[in-house]
Design an enzyme around this catalytic site. Structure first.
Site, mmCIF file in Angstrom:
data_model
loop_
_atom_site.group_PDB
_atom_site.id
_atom_site.type_symbol
_atom_site.label_atom_id
_atom_site.label_comp_id
_atom_site.label_asym_id
_atom_site.label_seq_id
_atom_site.Cartn_x
_atom_site.Cartn_y
_atom_site.Cartn_z
ATOM 1 C CG ASP A 15 -2.235 0.738 1.006
ATOM 2 O OD1 ASP A 15 -2.328 1.490 0.025
ATOM 3 O OD2 ASP A 15 -3.161 0.566 1.811
ATOM 4 C CG HIS A 206 -6.283 -0.894 5.468
ATOM 5 N ND1 HIS A 206 -5.253 -1.680 4.978
ATOM 6 C CD2 HIS A 206 -6.312 0.196 4.657
ATOM 7 C CE1 HIS A 206 -4.704 -1.089 3.924
ATOM 8 N NE2 HIS A 206 -5.324 0.056 3.705
ATOM 9 C CB CYS A 239 -5.683 4.315 -2.887
ATOM 10 S SG CYS A 239 -6.510 3.203 -4.034
HETATM 11 P P1 HMG Z 1 -9.564 -5.032 -16.506
HETATM 12 O O1 HMG Z 1 -8.901 -4.074 -17.443
HETATM 13 O O2 HMG Z 1 -11.026 -4.917 -16.306
HETATM 14 O O3 HMG Z 1 -9.304 -6.566 -16.814
HETATM 15 O O4 HMG Z 1 -8.824 -4.918 -15.116
HETATM 16 P P2 HMG Z 1 -8.717 -7.380 -18.001
HETATM 17 O O5 HMG Z 1 -8.945 -8.789 -17.639
HETATM 18 O O6 HMG Z 1 -9.258 -6.850 -19.302
HETATM 19 O O7 HMG Z 1 -7.146 -7.093 -17.930
HETATM 20 C C1 HMG Z 1 -6.514 -5.943 -18.425
HETATM 21 C C2 HMG Z 1 -5.063 -6.269 -18.707
HETATM 22 O O8 HMG Z 1 -4.404 -6.618 -17.510
HETATM 23 C C3 HMG Z 1 -4.900 -7.483 -19.618
HETATM 24 O O9 HMG Z 1 -3.694 -7.306 -20.323
HETATM 25 C C4 HMG Z 1 -4.724 -8.617 -18.649
HETATM 26 O O10 HMG Z 1 -4.010 -9.698 -19.181
HETATM 27 C C5 HMG Z 1 -3.935 -7.968 -17.544
HETATM 28 P P3 HMG Z 1 -3.684 -7.041 -21.907
HETATM 29 O O11 HMG Z 1 -4.418 -8.190 -22.487
HETATM 30 O O12 HMG Z 1 -4.414 -5.727 -22.061
HETATM 31 O O13 HMG Z 1 -2.224 -6.954 -22.224
HETATM 32 N N1 HMG Z 1 -4.188 -8.568 -16.240
HETATM 33 C C6 HMG Z 1 -3.227 -8.888 -15.356
HETATM 34 N N2 HMG Z 1 -1.898 -8.799 -15.414
HETATM 35 C C7 HMG Z 1 -1.215 -9.214 -14.323
HETATM 36 N N3 HMG Z 1 -1.800 -9.708 -13.220
HETATM 37 C C8 HMG Z 1 -3.123 -9.818 -13.136
HETATM 38 C C9 HMG Z 1 -3.896 -9.382 -14.230
HETATM 39 N N4 HMG Z 1 -5.216 -9.362 -14.473
HETATM 40 C C10 HMG Z 1 -5.376 -8.864 -15.695
HETATM 41 N N5 HMG Z 1 -3.702 -10.291 -12.025
HETATM 42 C C11 HMG Z 1 -8.175 -5.736 -12.943
HETATM 43 C C12 HMG Z 1 -9.297 -5.638 -13.966
HETATM 44 C C13 HMG Z 1 -8.787 -6.230 -11.671
HETATM 45 C C14 HMG Z 1 -7.127 -6.694 -13.454
HETATM 46 C C15 HMG Z 1 -7.548 -4.314 -12.773
HETATM 47 O O14 HMG Z 1 -8.581 -3.416 -12.508
HETATM 48 C C16 HMG Z 1 -6.539 -4.261 -11.663
HETATM 49 O O15 HMG Z 1 -5.482 -4.862 -11.746
HETATM 50 N N6 HMG Z 1 -6.856 -3.518 -10.600
HETATM 51 C C17 HMG Z 1 -5.987 -3.431 -9.420
HETATM 52 C C18 HMG Z 1 -6.060 -2.072 -8.858
HETATM 53 C C19 HMG Z 1 -5.186 -1.993 -7.618
HETATM 54 O O16 HMG Z 1 -4.245 -2.738 -7.448
HETATM 55 N N7 HMG Z 1 -5.522 -1.025 -6.753
HETATM 56 C C20 HMG Z 1 -4.771 -0.797 -5.556
HETATM 57 C C21 HMG Z 1 -4.914 -1.892 -4.539
HETATM 58 S S1 HMG Z 1 -6.431 -1.814 -3.610
HETATM 59 C C22 HMG Z 1 -6.096 -0.677 -2.360
HETATM 60 O O17 HMG Z 1 -5.074 -0.040 -2.357
HETATM 61 C C23 HMG Z 1 -7.076 -0.577 -1.228
HETATM 62 C C24 HMG Z 1 -6.616 -1.265 0.062
HETATM 63 O O18 HMG Z 1 -5.386 -0.740 0.506
HETATM 64 C C25 HMG Z 1 -7.679 -1.037 1.141
HETATM 65 C C26 HMG Z 1 -8.045 0.441 1.247
HETATM 66 O O19 HMG Z 1 -7.218 1.232 1.735
HETATM 67 O O20 HMG Z 1 -9.138 0.749 0.783
HETATM 68 C C27 HMG Z 1 -6.462 -2.771 -0.144
HETATM 69 MG MG MG Z 2 -5.138 1.020 1.695
#
Ligand code: HMG
Ligand code: MG
Length: 298
Positions: A15, A206, A239
């Site tokens: 994070d 968190h 974030c």
């Molecule tokens: P999408 O664009 O809807 O999905 O993303 P997709 O399936 O079309 O994938 C897009 C591209 O990403 C594709 O590549 C996939 O292959 C690739 P392309 O074909 O265009 O070359 N891909 C991946 N690559 C590596 N690892 C994977 C993966 N999945 C797909 N796992 C998706 C949907 C969920 C993947 C995207 O929205 C995403 O990765 N989101 C993550 C966002 C994130 O990490 N945010 C921060 C963390 S959460 C947070 O900080 C909150 C927390 O701290 C609590 C709080 O404080 O609230 C936890």
């Molecule tokens: Mg967080």
């Protein structure tokens, strides 16, 4: 009353770093995780297996996991939004995978590009595979105290998502204040409501410190029976899908609080202070931890 011991989950390497614009070399990330595990954390959130297009900073998660020292007794967690992420986590021998949902629809769309319901459907096979692999499973609930897009969030939504995550088999659910807007009474009330339905051994707080409320919120959450908290060394973080969001509560500040309350953490505060100063120097900025800066100046 307060617990005699709390569990602190260090989330700085994930994070804390995920929002950094400039790519941080893998060896720095590895050293950060190693310094933290050596300081005594039993749980370090080390990486994300998410789309590198969405969060470029976390693109080297596999290398980080392959290179860190695995301290016996430390659980290394990684974020896995889908099966692709889970496969990465499995190959990396992560001890725990984190599925991450939200209590607000708009945030769910911005963060993981799907509705809350779709996200839970997507998490089901991840949860099942994690259980089959003998991994721990954690579920995060973003925007539990407010959403950058929708404003107020109904506590009932937090509970509903929490219960679904528990049904999926989560060992812990993280009630997350993504944008740090929660205040002490609200935190107490939401945590009380949740723990009426879910045993507090499965619930963590968190808190991001955007409005300076995180320490007060931790105290309020402890009074509501919570004894697992997330924090980030030097208060690193923000974030990418919550504009203006700043870091998690600083680990040094949390440890200083716990020390003052005679609550055991098992963590070496001095080692965390050193680590906070070290990573802040690397990032060319002052640490966001008040306690960390004060202790370093002594
Ligand atoms: P999408 O664009 O809807 O999905 O993303 P997709 O399936 O079309 O994938 C897009 C591209 O990403 C594709 O590549 C996939 O292959 C690739 P392309 O074909 O265009 O070359 N891909 C991946 N690559 C590596 N690892 C994977 C993966 N999945 C797909 N796992 C998706 C949907 C969920 C993947 C995207 O929205 C995403 O990765 N989101 C993550 C966002 C994130 O990490 N945010 C921060 C963390 S959460 C947070 O900080 C909150 C927390 O701290 C609590 C709080 O404080 O609230 C936890
Ligand atoms: Mg967080």
């Amino acid at each position: 009353s307060y617990p005699s011991r709390v569990k602190i989950v260090e989330v700085g390497p994930r994070d804390g770093l995920q929002n950094e614009k400039e790519f941080i070399p893998t060896d720095i990330k590895v050293e950060l995780v190693n310094r933290l595990s050596h300081a005594g954390f039993v749980n370090v959130e080390a990486a994300s297996f998410v789309s590198p297009k969405w969060v470029p900073q976390m693109a080297d998660g596999a290398e980080v996991m392959a290179t860190i020292d695995r301290r016996p007794g430390t659980i290394y967690s990684v974020l896995t939004p889908n099966m692709r992420g889970f496969e990465g986590a499995l190959a990396a021998k992560a001890d725990e995978v984190v599925i991450f949902a939200a209590a607000s629809e708009a945030f769910s769309q911005r963060n993981i590009n799907c509705s809350i319901e779709e996200s839970l459907e997507r998490f089901a096979p991840v949860a099942q595979a994690a259980k089959e692999a003998g991994m721990r499973l954690r579920g995060s609930i973003s925007c539990s105290f407010g959403c950058p897009y929708e404003g107020a969030v109904a506590p009932a939504n937090v509970l509903k998502v929490g219960q679904r995550l528990i049904e999926l088999g989560c060992d812990e659910i993280d009630v997350a204040d993504t944008i740090g807007v929660g205040t002490a009474r609200q935190v107490y009330e939401v945590m009380r409501m949740i723990t009426e339905h879910i045993d507090p051994v499965h619930v963590s707080g968190h808190f991001h410190d955007t409005y300076g409320q995180a320490i007060a919120n931790i105290v309020a959450a402890m009074q509501a029976g919570i004894h697992i908290f997330h924090s980030s060394v030097a208060g690193l973080g923000g974030c990418p899908y919550a504009k203006g969001a700043t870091g998690n509560v600083a680990t040094e500040d949390v440890l200083f609080l716990m020390q003052g309350l005679d609550i055991e953490t098992g963590i070496d505060l001095n080692a965390v202070v050193d680590t906070g100063q070290w990573i802040s120097a690397h990032l060319k900025r002052k640490s966001a931890s008040n306690a960390g800066n004060a202790l370093a100046a002594r």
